[in-house]
Design a protein around this motif. Structure first.
Motif, PDB file in Angstrom:
ATOM      1  N   THR A  85       5.580  -8.557  -9.364  1.00 38.82           N
ATOM      2  CA  THR A  85       4.363  -8.219 -10.125  1.00 38.82           C
ATOM      3  C   THR A  85       3.209  -7.792  -9.224  1.00 38.82           C
ATOM      4  O   THR A  85       2.055  -8.074  -9.519  1.00 38.82           O
ATOM      5  CB  THR A  85       3.929  -9.397 -11.023  1.00 38.82           C
ATOM      6  N   LEU A  86       3.520  -7.119  -8.127  1.00 36.26           N
ATOM      7  CA  LEU A  86       2.498  -6.536  -7.274  1.00 36.26           C
ATOM      8  C   LEU A  86       2.343  -5.054  -7.612  1.00 36.26           C
ATOM      9  O   LEU A  86       3.312  -4.392  -7.977  1.00 36.26           O
ATOM     10  CB  LEU A  86       2.853  -6.691  -5.796  1.00 36.26           C
ATOM     11  N   THR A  87       1.135  -4.537  -7.480  1.00 35.54           N
ATOM     12  CA  THR A  87       0.855  -3.144  -7.810  1.00 35.54           C
ATOM     13  C   THR A  87       0.583  -2.357  -6.538  1.00 35.54           C
ATOM     14  O   THR A  87      -0.251  -2.757  -5.716  1.00 35.54           O
ATOM     15  CB  THR A  87      -0.357  -3.030  -8.743  1.00 35.54           C
ATOM     16  N   LEU A  88       1.301  -1.248  -6.363  1.00 34.98           N
ATOM     17  CA  LEU A  88       1.062  -0.374  -5.220  1.00 34.98           C
ATOM     18  C   LEU A  88      -0.019   0.644  -5.567  1.00 34.98           C
ATOM     19  O   LEU A  88       0.027   1.268  -6.619  1.00 34.98           O
ATOM     20  CB  LEU A  88       2.349   0.362  -4.836  1.00 34.98           C
ATOM     21  N   SER A  89      -0.973   0.807  -4.661  1.00 35.66           N
ATOM     22  CA  SER A  89      -2.035   1.780  -4.861  1.00 35.66           C
ATOM     23  C   SER A  89      -1.622   3.106  -4.219  1.00 35.66           C
ATOM     24  O   SER A  89      -1.569   3.226  -2.993  1.00 35.66           O
ATOM     25  CB  SER A  89      -3.348   1.275  -4.247  1.00 35.66           C
ATOM     26  N   ILE A  90      -1.295   4.087  -5.065  1.00 32.21           N
ATOM     27  CA  ILE A  90      -0.884   5.396  -4.550  1.00 32.21           C
ATOM     28  C   ILE A  90      -2.037   6.082  -3.819  1.00 32.21           C
ATOM     29  O   ILE A  90      -1.841   6.764  -2.803  1.00 32.21           O
ATOM     30  CB  ILE A  90      -0.372   6.281  -5.701  1.00 32.21           C
ATOM     31  N   LYS A  91      -3.265   5.891  -4.311  1.00 26.76           N
ATOM     32  CA  LYS A  91      -4.423   6.542  -3.694  1.00 26.76           C
ATOM     33  C   LYS A  91      -4.668   6.027  -2.274  1.00 26.76           C
ATOM     34  O   LYS A  91      -5.203   6.754  -1.432  1.00 26.76           O
ATOM     35  CB  LYS A  91      -5.664   6.321  -4.560  1.00 26.76           C
ATOM     36  N   LYS A  92      -4.290   4.765  -2.017  1.00 29.25           N
ATOM     37  CA  LYS A  92      -4.517   4.182  -0.694  1.00 29.25           C
ATOM     38  C   LYS A  92      -3.313   4.333   0.229  1.00 29.25           C
ATOM     39  O   LYS A  92      -3.358   3.909   1.383  1.00 29.25           O
ATOM     40  CB  LYS A  92      -4.869   2.699  -0.837  1.00 29.25           C
ATOM     41  N   THR A  93      -2.244   4.926  -0.275  1.00 31.95           N
ATOM     42  CA  THR A  93      -1.030   5.087   0.517  1.00 31.95           C
ATOM     43  C   THR A  93      -1.078   6.398   1.302  1.00 31.95           C
ATOM     44  O   THR A  93      -1.402   7.442   0.752  1.00 31.95           O
ATOM     45  CB  THR A  93       0.213   5.078  -0.390  1.00 31.95           C
ATOM     46  N   GLU A  94      -0.771   6.320   2.583  1.00 28.86           N
ATOM     47  CA  GLU A  94      -0.780   7.493   3.449  1.00 28.86           C
ATOM     48  C   GLU A  94       0.561   7.618   4.167  1.00 28.86           C
ATOM     49  O   GLU A  94       1.236   6.616   4.429  1.00 28.86           O
ATOM     50  CB  GLU A  94      -1.907   7.406   4.481  1.00 28.86           C
ATOM     51  N   VAL A  95       0.925   8.848   4.478  1.00 25.42           N
ATOM     52  CA  VAL A  95       2.175   9.128   5.187  1.00 25.42           C
ATOM     53  C   VAL A  95       1.845   9.872   6.466  1.00 25.42           C
ATOM     54  O   VAL A  95       1.141  10.884   6.448  1.00 25.42           O
ATOM     55  CB  VAL A  95       3.145   9.961   4.322  1.00 25.42           C
ATOM     56  N   LEU A  96       2.347   9.364   7.587  1.00 27.25           N
ATOM     57  CA  LEU A  96       2.151  10.001   8.888  1.00 27.25           C
ATOM     58  C   LEU A  96       3.515  10.428   9.424  1.00 27.25           C
ATOM     59  O   LEU A  96       4.411   9.605   9.597  1.00 27.25           O
ATOM     60  CB  LEU A  96       1.495   9.034   9.875  1.00 27.25           C
ATOM     61  N   ARG A  97       3.658  11.714   9.644  1.00 28.70           N
ATOM     62  CA  ARG A  97       4.911  12.259  10.184  1.00 28.70           C
ATOM     63  C   ARG A  97       4.652  12.823  11.565  1.00 28.70           C
ATOM     64  O   ARG A  97       3.779  13.666  11.754  1.00 28.70           O
ATOM     65  CB  ARG A  97       5.465  13.351   9.267  1.00 28.70           C
ATOM     66  N   GLN A  98       5.417  12.333  12.534  1.00 34.32           N
ATOM     67  CA  GLN A  98       5.268  12.784  13.910  1.00 34.32           C
ATOM     68  C   GLN A  98       6.563  13.432  14.369  1.00 34.32           C
ATOM     69  O   GLN A  98       7.600  12.771  14.465  1.00 34.32           O
ATOM     70  CB  GLN A  98       4.909  11.613  14.838  1.00 34.32           C
ATOM     71  N   VAL A  99       6.504  14.723  14.621  1.00 27.10           N
ATOM     72  CA  VAL A  99       7.671  15.477  15.072  1.00 27.10           C
ATOM     73  C   VAL A  99       7.670  15.524  16.590  1.00 27.10           C
ATOM     74  O   VAL A  99       6.623  15.673  17.223  1.00 27.10           O
ATOM     75  CB  VAL A  99       7.662  16.900  14.481  1.00 27.10           C
ATOM     76  N   GLN A 100       8.850  15.397  17.172  1.00 29.20           N
ATOM     77  CA  GLN A 100       8.958  15.433  18.623  1.00 29.20           C
ATOM     78  C   GLN A 100       8.505  16.789  19.153  1.00 29.20           C
ATOM     79  O   GLN A 100       9.034  17.821  18.742  1.00 29.20           O
ATOM     80  CB  GLN A 100      10.395  15.155  19.050  1.00 29.20           C
ATOM     81  N   PRO A 101       7.518  16.817  20.048  1.00 28.03           N
ATOM     82  CA  PRO A 101       7.024  18.116  20.550  1.00 28.03           C
ATOM     83  C   PRO A 101       8.032  18.767  21.475  1.00 28.03           C
ATOM     84  O   PRO A 101       8.793  18.100  22.172  1.00 28.03           O
ATOM     85  CB  PRO A 101       5.743  17.722  21.301  1.00 28.03           C
ATOM     86  N   SER A 102       8.034  20.089  21.467  1.00 27.04           N
ATOM     87  CA  SER A 102       8.929  20.831  22.356  1.00 27.04           C
ATOM     88  C   SER A 102       8.422  20.810  23.785  1.00 27.04           C
ATOM     89  O   SER A 102       9.181  20.937  24.738  1.00 27.04           O
ATOM     90  CB  SER A 102       9.059  22.280  21.868  1.00 27.04           C
ATOM     91  N   THR A 103       7.129  20.656  23.960  1.00 29.76           N
ATOM     92  CA  THR A 103       6.531  20.552  25.288  1.00 29.76           C
ATOM     93  C   THR A 103       5.607  19.347  25.314  1.00 29.76           C
ATOM     94  O   THR A 103       5.182  18.846  24.277  1.00 29.76           O
ATOM     95  CB  THR A 103       5.724  21.818  25.647  1.00 29.76           C
TER      96      THR A 103
END
Length: 209
Positions: A105-123
């Motif tokens: 019975t917990l509520t997730l806040s979509i507005k406060k949810t963030e996604v960080l994607r880090q791609v391996q750099p070529s250099t």
């Protein structure tokens, strides 16, 4: 003779400022995470060894003294960051987390949810702290009441404010934090991560918070 009672509904929570509230929440949150990730869910695999020099990576080549660790749910107070190697794995553990939260019975806040994607750099990326240094000195000039028309050099601004440059300030903060990490027990997650490296080279990493 002690035993279990019939299930009953709890309709009243703790009062504002109750000292038991943080403890009860941590127990509740831990139970929810155990329910969410009871199976072998994905995450970020690392291996670590806390003896030897931190910059001596050859110590991680030993097979018998290495400890494996799965870094997946990173907690701070009532916040949780979910880490994975790919978007697919991040979606999987996020779904598990959402299902368990609903069950508890917990509520997730979509507005406060963030996604960080880090791609391996070529250099290798080049990082400057020039912008930070400019902001640091601008703040010091404003605090000290020094205008740009006064034509006072940055070295004198730092001397008047009895402050160091931003690079030295950051290095000191990093060294203090490193000292805290070294003194932590080997079982603490921050120390394990500090002495670790990835078990396998990943193309990207994703953090959902």
């Amino acid at each position: 003779m002690a035993g279990l009672s019939e299930p009953f509904t709890v309709r009243n929570g703790t009062k504002q400022g109750c000292v038991l509230a943080p403890l009860l929440f941590n127990i509740f949150y831990a139970a929810m995470l155990l329910d969410a990730f009871h199976s072998n869910d994905p995450g970020i695999d690392v291996h670590y060894r806390t003896d030897g020099g931190i910059f001596n990576l050859r110590r991680l080549a030993a097979k018998s003294k290495i400890t494996e660790l799965l870094a997946r749910d990173l907690l701070y107070a009532d916040d949780c960051a979910l880490a994975a190697h790919s978007l697919e794995d991040a979606q999987t553990i996020t779904d598990c987390f959402a299902r368990a939260a609903k069950h508890f019975t917990l509520t997730l806040s979509i507005k406060k949810t963030e996604v960080l994607r880090q791609v391996q750099p070529s250099t290798s990326p080049e990082v400057s702290i020039h912008s930070l240094d400019t902001f640091h000195l601008r703040c010091l000039r404003q605090i000290a009441g020094i205008k740009w028309q006064d034509k006072i050099p940055n070295t004198e601004v730092l001397e008047r404010c009895k402050m160091t440059g931003i690079e030295v300030f950051l290095r000191q903060a990093q060294l203090r934090w490193s000292g805290h990490l070294v003194r932590m027990p080997d079982t603490r997650l921050p120390k394990a991560i500090f002495y670790s490296q990835l078990s396998s080279l990943a193309a990207e990493s994703v953090v959902v918070q």
